[in-house]
Design a protein around this motif. Structure first.
Motif, mmCIF file in Angstrom:
data_model
loop_
_atom_site.group_PDB
_atom_site.id
_atom_site.type_symbol
_atom_site.label_atom_id
_atom_site.label_comp_id
_atom_site.label_asym_id
_atom_site.label_seq_id
_atom_site.Cartn_x
_atom_site.Cartn_y
_atom_site.Cartn_z
ATOM 1 N N ILE A 1 0.842 -1.196 0.000
ATOM 2 C CA ILE A 1 0.000 0.000 0.000
ATOM 3 C C ILE A 1 0.880 1.249 0.000
ATOM 4 N N TYR A 2 1.849 1.281 0.922
ATOM 5 C CA TYR A 2 2.702 2.463 1.059
ATOM 6 C C TYR A 2 3.646 2.639 -0.133
ATOM 7 N N TRP A 3 3.898 1.597 -0.869
ATOM 8 C CA TRP A 3 4.742 1.733 -2.054
ATOM 9 C C TRP A 3 4.034 2.565 -3.116
ATOM 10 N N HIS A 4 2.699 2.480 -3.137
ATOM 11 C CA HIS A 4 1.915 3.199 -4.143
ATOM 12 C C HIS A 4 1.349 4.517 -3.632
ATOM 13 N N PHE A 5 1.007 4.577 -2.330
ATOM 14 C CA PHE A 5 0.342 5.769 -1.789
ATOM 15 C C PHE A 5 0.950 6.125 -0.433
ATOM 16 N N LYS A 6 1.210 7.401 -0.230
ATOM 17 C CA LYS A 6 1.827 7.813 1.036
ATOM 18 C C LYS A 6 0.827 7.836 2.183
ATOM 19 N N ASP A 7 -0.471 8.035 1.877
ATOM 20 C CA ASP A 7 -1.480 8.056 2.930
ATOM 21 C C ASP A 7 -2.864 7.848 2.332
ATOM 22 N N LYS A 8 -3.865 7.852 3.182
ATOM 23 C CA LYS A 8 -5.235 7.604 2.737
ATOM 24 C C LYS A 8 -5.754 8.722 1.838
ATOM 25 N N ALA A 9 -5.354 9.945 2.128
ATOM 26 C CA ALA A 9 -5.816 11.073 1.313
ATOM 27 C C ALA A 9 -5.329 10.946 -0.120
ATOM 28 N N GLU A 10 -4.065 10.566 -0.299
ATOM 29 C CA GLU A 10 -3.532 10.397 -1.654
ATOM 30 C C GLU A 10 -4.268 9.265 -2.370
#
Length: 235
Positions: A48-57
């Motif tokens: 998940i973090y490899w693609h998106f830095k956080d939930k908002a992104e």
């Protein structure tokens, strides 16, 4: 080999967004954690973090994915009818309604954005994006009205910003109410009739059907007893 790796990364990204979309619709955005999304997508939190830095992104990426077909349709309409700005404006908005009814991804994204998100904590960035998109949408619609004025389709006295705010609010309101209960009315039929009535009514700005309210009449708003046609209620 590199091409395959890129394709796999894109597939994983889509899988994450699909899982997020499903959970956001079911639970709401604030009640869905990144771990919940990882579990739904059968991936690790690291993926998940490899693609998106956080939930908002992630939320913003989900909304961009749903919005792209609408933007493409809007651009296609502009190219097809460059000399007919009002017709282009109508076609673009009707296409948004059509996508809401017939495109499941678009409908889910609209439902999440309108009824499943709270602008708190890490989702404040989502609010900023929402406002930025709203303002961009207003600018695009106002440009359409300005083009219509320049083309002689609408009177030069038209307040294009007010017209844009009204039309966007009408479209948003129709979509929000339909999503709450899709059986309550036909979004395409009511939407087309409402938007065409509004666009046609803009010609009336050249000849006012109602006189402007006077300051003393505006002062009656919210008073008790209420004024009636600018005059106090008679006993």
């Amino acid at each position: 080999m590199v091409r395959k790796t890129k394709q796999e990364a894109l597939e994983t990204r889509e899988k994450i967004l699909d899982a997020a979309e499903t959970l956001f619709q079911r639970r709401g955005v604030s009640r869905t954690s990144l771990q919940d999304i990882a579990t739904e997508a059968q991936l690790t939190r690291g993926a998940i973090y490899w693609h998106f830095k956080d939930k908002a992104e992630m939320f913003n990426a989900m909304m961009e994915r749903a919005k792209m077909p609408l933007e493409q349709a809007r651009d296609a309409a502009r190219l097809a009818r460059p000399d007919a700005p009002l017709e282009h404006l109508r076609w673009s908005l009707l296409n948004a309604l059509h996508s809401t009814v017939h495109n499941e991804r678009t409908r889910r994204a609209f439902e999440i954005a309108m009824h499943r998100v709270e602008y708190v904590d890490e989702l404040l960035a989502v609010r900023d994006r929402h406002l930025a998109n709203r303002n961009h949408g207003l600018d695009v619609i106002e440009d359409g009205f300005k083009d219509a004025v320049a083309a002689g389709q609408l009177p030069k006295t038209l307040n294009t910003r007010t017209a844009a705010v009204t039309l966007l609010a009408m479209a948003d309101g129709l979509i929000q109410n339909w999503i709450l209960d899709p059986t309550s009315f036909d979004l395409m039929e009511v939407g087309q009739e409402a938007m065409e009535a509004f666009l046609n009514s803009l010609h009336a700005t050249e000849r006012k059907l109602l006189p402007p309210l006077k300051p003393e009449e505006l002062a009656c708003l919210g008073s008790a007893p209420l004024c009636r046609f600018g005059k106090p209620d008679e006993e």
